[in-house]
Design a protein around this motif. Structure first.
Motif, mmCIF file in Angstrom:
data_model
loop_
_atom_site.group_PDB
_atom_site.id
_atom_site.type_symbol
_atom_site.label_atom_id
_atom_site.label_comp_id
_atom_site.label_asym_id
_atom_site.label_seq_id
_atom_site.Cartn_x
_atom_site.Cartn_y
_atom_site.Cartn_z
ATOM 1 N N ASP A 20 1.724 -14.514 -28.014
ATOM 2 C CA ASP A 20 3.050 -15.108 -27.978
ATOM 3 C C ASP A 20 3.322 -15.705 -26.597
ATOM 4 O O ASP A 20 3.926 -16.768 -26.472
ATOM 5 C CB ASP A 20 4.119 -14.098 -28.383
ATOM 6 N N ARG A 21 2.835 -15.064 -25.561
ATOM 7 C CA ARG A 21 3.010 -15.585 -24.198
ATOM 8 C C ARG A 21 2.253 -16.896 -24.019
ATOM 9 O O ARG A 21 2.757 -17.819 -23.379
ATOM 10 C CB ARG A 21 2.534 -14.556 -23.179
ATOM 11 N N ASP A 22 1.045 -17.008 -24.577
ATOM 12 C CA ASP A 22 0.297 -18.272 -24.506
ATOM 13 C C ASP A 22 1.108 -19.408 -25.116
ATOM 14 O O ASP A 22 1.150 -20.519 -24.574
ATOM 15 C CB ASP A 22 -1.028 -18.179 -25.261
ATOM 16 N N ILE A 23 1.733 -19.134 -26.248
ATOM 17 C CA ILE A 23 2.512 -20.176 -26.921
ATOM 18 C C ILE A 23 3.667 -20.637 -26.035
ATOM 19 O O ILE A 23 3.914 -21.838 -25.890
ATOM 20 C CB ILE A 23 3.008 -19.686 -28.299
ATOM 21 N N VAL A 24 4.328 -19.694 -25.387
ATOM 22 C CA VAL A 24 5.459 -20.051 -24.530
ATOM 23 C C VAL A 24 4.992 -20.779 -23.270
ATOM 24 O O VAL A 24 5.496 -21.863 -22.938
ATOM 25 C CB VAL A 24 6.283 -18.795 -24.156
ATOM 26 N N ARG A 47 1.836 -22.029 -22.338
ATOM 27 C CA ARG A 47 0.900 -23.153 -22.450
ATOM 28 C C ARG A 47 1.351 -24.244 -23.417
ATOM 29 O O ARG A 47 0.718 -25.290 -23.491
ATOM 30 C CB ARG A 47 -0.469 -22.648 -22.873
ATOM 31 N N ALA A 48 2.397 -23.990 -24.176
ATOM 32 C CA ALA A 48 2.817 -24.996 -25.155
ATOM 33 C C ALA A 48 4.296 -25.344 -25.001
ATOM 34 O O ALA A 48 4.636 -26.470 -24.654
ATOM 35 C CB ALA A 48 2.518 -24.517 -26.572
ATOM 36 N N VAL A 49 5.167 -24.402 -25.254
ATOM 37 C CA VAL A 49 6.598 -24.685 -25.212
ATOM 38 C C VAL A 49 7.009 -25.179 -23.830
ATOM 39 O O VAL A 49 7.714 -26.194 -23.713
ATOM 40 C CB VAL A 49 7.423 -23.449 -25.633
ATOM 41 N N ALA A 50 6.583 -24.503 -22.782
ATOM 42 C CA ALA A 50 6.949 -24.908 -21.419
ATOM 43 C C ALA A 50 6.351 -26.262 -21.031
ATOM 44 O O ALA A 50 6.814 -26.895 -20.084
ATOM 45 C CB ALA A 50 6.523 -23.840 -20.417
ATOM 46 N N PRO A 56 -3.021 -27.703 -32.113
ATOM 47 C CA PRO A 56 -3.953 -26.707 -32.661
ATOM 48 C C PRO A 56 -4.144 -25.530 -31.698
ATOM 49 O O PRO A 56 -4.000 -25.672 -30.484
ATOM 50 C CB PRO A 56 -5.255 -27.488 -32.832
ATOM 51 N N LEU A 57 -4.471 -24.394 -32.271
ATOM 52 C CA LEU A 57 -4.699 -23.191 -31.468
ATOM 53 C C LEU A 57 -5.759 -23.416 -30.405
ATOM 54 O O LEU A 57 -5.669 -22.865 -29.309
ATOM 55 C CB LEU A 57 -5.110 -22.024 -32.373
ATOM 56 N N GLY A 58 -6.754 -24.220 -30.737
ATOM 57 C CA GLY A 58 -7.836 -24.483 -29.798
ATOM 58 C C GLY A 58 -7.377 -25.081 -28.483
ATOM 59 O O GLY A 58 -8.060 -24.957 -27.474
ATOM 60 N N ASP A 59 -6.205 -25.714 -28.478
ATOM 61 C CA ASP A 59 -5.698 -26.329 -27.250
ATOM 62 C C ASP A 59 -5.086 -25.324 -26.282
ATOM 63 O O ASP A 59 -4.964 -25.623 -25.095
ATOM 64 C CB ASP A 59 -4.647 -27.390 -27.570
ATOM 65 N N VAL A 60 -4.685 -24.152 -26.755
ATOM 66 C CA VAL A 60 -3.994 -23.207 -25.877
ATOM 67 C C VAL A 60 -4.559 -21.789 -25.882
ATOM 68 O O VAL A 60 -4.177 -20.980 -25.043
ATOM 69 C CB VAL A 60 -2.478 -23.139 -26.178
ATOM 70 N N CYS A 61 -5.447 -21.486 -26.795
ATOM 71 C CA CYS A 61 -5.947 -20.110 -26.869
ATOM 72 C C CYS A 61 -6.865 -19.792 -25.695
ATOM 73 O O CYS A 61 -7.414 -20.680 -25.054
ATOM 74 C CB CYS A 61 -6.670 -19.861 -28.194
ATOM 75 N N THR A 62 -7.005 -18.522 -25.432
ATOM 76 C CA THR A 62 -7.961 -18.052 -24.437
ATOM 77 C C THR A 62 -9.313 -17.948 -25.133
ATOM 78 O O THR A 62 -9.442 -17.244 -26.136
ATOM 79 C CB THR A 62 -7.533 -16.678 -23.888
ATOM 80 N N ALA A 63 -10.284 -18.678 -24.605
ATOM 81 C CA ALA A 63 -11.598 -18.717 -25.246
ATOM 82 C C ALA A 63 -12.611 -17.791 -24.568
ATOM 83 O O ALA A 63 -13.570 -17.362 -25.205
ATOM 84 C CB ALA A 63 -12.129 -20.150 -25.264
ATOM 85 N N GLU A 64 -12.397 -17.485 -23.313
ATOM 86 C CA GLU A 64 -13.305 -16.586 -22.585
ATOM 87 C C GLU A 64 -12.844 -15.159 -22.828
ATOM 88 O O GLU A 64 -11.975 -14.655 -22.131
ATOM 89 C CB GLU A 64 -13.290 -16.906 -21.085
#
Length: 140
Positions: free
Chosen positions: A51-55, A57-60, A69-77
């Protein structure tokens, strides 16, 4: 004495494919009372979105959550563990990587669970507020 990850993890965690939208992930988080969704590609774990990633990396950043898409903001490592690992290993990895949750994967890297810091507190019967907070229902 430490337990096995399979004894404390949340089995069958919520997951979405890499090309699903942030809106879809946010709805699952709301409906299930959770703060994270595992991200998959061809059934294999490839990321985690919170939920913090969404706020942050996206909303802000004024991204459209219904199109992003999730791929643009998710943590991949990601640091992952296996069901047969012990909880001492989980605690060490959480501390070393400064994370509160670790995905649990099988030998083919398919997600089978997730273990969070609250799960460890409940499993170890720690004193203090963390076990009680972890038992409390989500604050909706």
């Amino acid at each position: 004495m430490s337990s096995r990850v399979s004894d404390v993890m949340t089995a069958a965690p919520q997951s979405l494919p890499l090309d699903a939208t942030l809106y879809e992930a946010a709805r699952i988080m709301r409906d299930e009372g959770i703060g994270d969704v595992l991200v998959t590609y061809a059934g294999r774990l490839c990321g985690l979105v919170t939920d913090r990633d969404i706020v942050i990396r996206a909303v802000a950043e004024s991204r459209d959550t219904s199109l992003t898409p999730l791929g643009d903001v998710c943590t991949a490592e990601l640091t992952t563990v296996h069901p047969e690992d012990d909880t001492d290993t989980v605690a060490r990895l959480m501390s070393e990587h400064a994370v509160r949750r670790l995905p649990v994967v099988d030998a083919e890297h398919h997600p089978v669970g997730i273990v969070c810091i609250g799960d460890l507190a409940l499993a170890n019967g720690d004193s203090g507020p963390l076990p009680e907070i972890s038992k409390a229902p989500p604050n909706n």
